[in-house]
Design a protein around this motif. Structure first.
Motif, PDB file in Angstrom:
ATOM      1  N   LYS A   1       0.779  -2.438  13.263  1.00  0.00           N
ATOM      2  CA  LYS A   1      -0.612  -2.443  12.852  1.00  0.00           C
ATOM      3  C   LYS A   1      -1.141  -1.020  12.771  1.00  0.00           C
ATOM      4  O   LYS A   1      -0.860  -0.193  13.639  1.00  0.00           O
ATOM      5  CB  LYS A   1      -1.450  -3.257  13.844  1.00  0.00           C
ATOM      6  N   LEU A   2      -1.914  -0.733  11.747  1.00  0.00           N
ATOM      7  CA  LEU A   2      -2.445   0.611  11.543  1.00  0.00           C
ATOM      8  C   LEU A   2      -3.769   0.799  12.282  1.00  0.00           C
ATOM      9  O   LEU A   2      -4.556  -0.138  12.412  1.00  0.00           O
ATOM     10  CB  LEU A   2      -2.650   0.887  10.056  1.00  0.00           C
TER      11      LEU A   2
ATOM     12  N   ASP B   1       7.548   7.889  -0.626  1.00  0.00           N
ATOM     13  CA  ASP B   1       8.811   7.504  -1.249  1.00  0.00           C
ATOM     14  C   ASP B   1       8.920   5.995  -1.390  1.00  0.00           C
ATOM     15  O   ASP B   1       9.653   5.503  -2.244  1.00  0.00           O
ATOM     16  CB  ASP B   1       9.995   7.994  -0.408  1.00  0.00           C
ATOM     17  N   THR B   2       8.205   5.266  -0.527  1.00  0.00           N
ATOM     18  CA  THR B   2       8.336   3.812  -0.483  1.00  0.00           C
ATOM     19  C   THR B   2       6.979   3.132  -0.571  1.00  0.00           C
ATOM     20  O   THR B   2       5.929   3.760  -0.349  1.00  0.00           O
ATOM     21  CB  THR B   2       9.004   3.375   0.828  1.00  0.00           C
ATOM     22  N   GLU B   3       7.017   1.853  -0.856  1.00  0.00           N
ATOM     23  CA  GLU B   3       5.790   1.066  -0.910  1.00  0.00           C
ATOM     24  C   GLU B   3       5.104   1.046   0.449  1.00  0.00           C
ATOM     25  O   GLU B   3       3.874   1.133   0.534  1.00  0.00           O
ATOM     26  CB  GLU B   3       6.091  -0.359  -1.366  1.00  0.00           C
ATOM     27  N   GLU B   4       5.875   0.960   1.517  1.00  0.00           N
ATOM     28  CA  GLU B   4       5.305   0.913   2.861  1.00  0.00           C
ATOM     29  C   GLU B   4       4.561   2.208   3.190  1.00  0.00           C
ATOM     30  O   GLU B   4       3.454   2.175   3.740  1.00  0.00           O
ATOM     31  CB  GLU B   4       6.412   0.666   3.896  1.00  0.00           C
ATOM     32  N   GLN B   5       5.137   3.338   2.846  1.00  0.00           N
ATOM     33  CA  GLN B   5       4.460   4.618   3.074  1.00  0.00           C
ATOM     34  C   GLN B   5       3.180   4.716   2.242  1.00  0.00           C
ATOM     35  O   GLN B   5       2.166   5.247   2.698  1.00  0.00           O
ATOM     36  CB  GLN B   5       5.402   5.770   2.714  1.00  0.00           C
TER      37      GLN B   5
ATOM     38  N   LEU C   1      -2.765   4.686   1.563  1.00  0.00           N
ATOM     39  CA  LEU C   1      -3.949   4.116   0.910  1.00  0.00           C
ATOM     40  C   LEU C   1      -4.912   3.536   1.933  1.00  0.00           C
ATOM     41  O   LEU C   1      -6.136   3.661   1.791  1.00  0.00           O
ATOM     42  CB  LEU C   1      -3.532   3.034  -0.089  1.00  0.00           C
ATOM     43  N   TYR C   2      -4.369   2.924   2.965  1.00  0.00           N
ATOM     44  CA  TYR C   2      -5.219   2.339   4.010  1.00  0.00           C
ATOM     45  C   TYR C   2      -6.075   3.415   4.675  1.00  0.00           C
ATOM     46  O   TYR C   2      -7.295   3.253   4.823  1.00  0.00           O
ATOM     47  CB  TYR C   2      -4.348   1.646   5.055  1.00  0.00           C
TER      48      TYR C   2
ATOM     49  N   LEU D   1      -0.375  -6.713   1.661  1.00  0.00           N
ATOM     50  CA  LEU D   1       0.224  -5.385   1.765  1.00  0.00           C
ATOM     51  C   LEU D   1       0.449  -5.008   3.225  1.00  0.00           C
ATOM     52  O   LEU D   1       1.513  -4.494   3.593  1.00  0.00           O
ATOM     53  CB  LEU D   1      -0.676  -4.344   1.084  1.00  0.00           C
ATOM     54  N   LEU D   2      -0.542  -5.251   4.069  1.00  0.00           N
ATOM     55  CA  LEU D   2      -0.419  -4.895   5.485  1.00  0.00           C
ATOM     56  C   LEU D   2       0.694  -5.682   6.172  1.00  0.00           C
ATOM     57  O   LEU D   2       1.302  -5.195   7.136  1.00  0.00           O
ATOM     58  CB  LEU D   2      -1.746  -5.127   6.205  1.00  0.00           C
TER      59      LEU D   2
END
Length: 391
Positions: free
Chosen positions: A33-34, A269-273, A278-279, A26-27
């Motif tokens: 990088k978060l 709105d998106t999987e990336e968001q 979630l992270y 997912l990352l």
């Protein structure tokens, strides 16, 4: 800024998920990088709650009784005459809702619902053995369950309620005004407010430790469970998911989220968001505790205590099958933290995964996809009726 004790960097279950589990893939979908430090901006959400529904419940359910309050809400949604004493209270709440916002795209809703329906039995497995069980890895989000007596009531009741809710909201046109999905969402929203108000009034809730029960950030995390985690689980079950289905699924849960009282700007709105959201939530969660273990054990033993299958051997086999999926979806590390034993007999469940892999090669065939949608929906309705009949 107030920060509850629960807010701390996770070093076990969720940390493992993002570094060595399914979260790694997912990352990789993110451009940058978060940083966990960025999660600090969300801490006020741990004290934020659904004030408009709380007002409704205070002025209705807590005055005339929970079941009577829910019935009046049902009547109001159905356009039936309402007792004048409570009409104003109900209208005040209903006027806060937008059942057809300008941003809503019904084509996207249809795609998201289509994915949910064609998931069939595998979709319900993901919800139970990945989304629901995985949620127990956080000690704080589950505290309201403990305070409302979830352990005493048992996992059978909660699972019945969850399955019924999910099946009701994923039906054809269920999310349109006057239909069963809208009713299910708003009744559930009232359940959340009723639980929150009673926990704060009668329990020994420690806000300085856990924040407000059923707070906005935990509600967002639950929403992500039904969208992102569910999607991740389907892919793990060898579902080939189309791009428009992914977009549709997040659109569905964005709409549902707003009706559950989650602020629009928080919903992805998106999987990336969704991955980013979630992270931040998971990586600032306390690890599971004894309550987590107790809830996980209760869910693990649910097939034994359920009334279906009707024979003892069948129920034991179901437990082993679910244990297999727990390990397959969550991973051995998380399962060990939750006290979920390994199984040998349950490995027969892998046959279902192989079937999914073979069948999903045809997902771009519109006729095949529609057949799977119709077939999957019948499975969902059938499972719902089994839960309602036997439990």
């Amino acid at each position: 800024m107030r920060v509850p004790e629960r807010y701390q960097v996770n070093t076990s279950s969720f940390s493992f998920y993002w570094s060595k589990g399914l979260g790694v893939e997912l990352l990789r979908k993110l451009p940058t990088k978060l940083s966990i430090a960025a999660a600090d901006q969300f801490t006020p959400l741990l004290y934020q709650f659904d004030n408009s529904c709380d007002q409704l419940v205070e002025q209705l359910h807590l005055k005339i009784g929970f079941h009577q309050g829910q019935q009046l809400l049902k009547d109001a949604l159905a356009g039936k005459p309402i007792d004048a004493a409570y009409e104003h209270v109900l209208l005040n709440f209903l006027n806060t809702l937008d059942l057809n916002p300008s941003w809503l795209d019904w084509d996207k809703i249809e795609q998201g619902i289509g994915l949910s329906q064609r998931s069939g039995l595998s979709g319900l497995i993901v919800l139970r053995d990945y989304v629901l069980m995985g949620g127990y890895e956080s000690s704080a989000i589950n505290k309201p369950l403990i305070f409302t007596g979830a352990l005493k009531k048992g996992a059978v009741k909660r699972l019945t309620e969850t399955v019924t809710f999910w099946v009701d909201i994923t039906g054809d046109d269920a999310l349109k005004k006057g239909n069963i999905g809208i009713e299910a969402i708003l009744l559930t929203r009232c359940i959340h407010s009723y639980a929150r108000l009673n926990i704060l009034k009668h329990g020994h809730w420690q806000t300085e430790k856990w924040g407000i029960p059923l707070n906005t950030w935990d509600m967002l995390a639950t929403n992500l469970g039904f969208s992102l985690v569910y999607l991740t689980g389907l892919k793990r079950m060898k579902f080939n998911v189309l791009k428009n289905e992914v977009e549709g699924l997040f659109h569905v849960w964005k709409f549902i989220g707003t009706l559950l009282g989650i602020p629009l700007q928080l919903l992805p709105d998106t999987e990336e968001q969704a991955i980013e959201a979630l992270y931040y939530w998971t990586m600032t969660q306390q690890s599971g505790d004894q309550d987590s273990l107790a809830l996980a054990k209760s869910l693990m033993e649910e097939p034994i205590k359920a009334a279906y299958p009707t024979n003892k051997w069948g129920r034991k086999l179901m437990r082993e099958i679910h244990l297999y999926y727990n390990h397959y979806l969550l991973g051995d590390y998380s399962c060990s933290l939750l006290g979920l034993k390994k199984t040998v007999l349950g490995k027969i469940a892998y046959v279902n995964i192989l079937k999914n892999k073979k069948a999903n090669r045809m997902v771009t065939d519109s006729l095949w996809r529609q057949q799977q949608i119709d077939k999957g929906r019948k499975v969902h309705e059938g499972v719902k009726q089994i839960y309602l009949k036997y439990n």
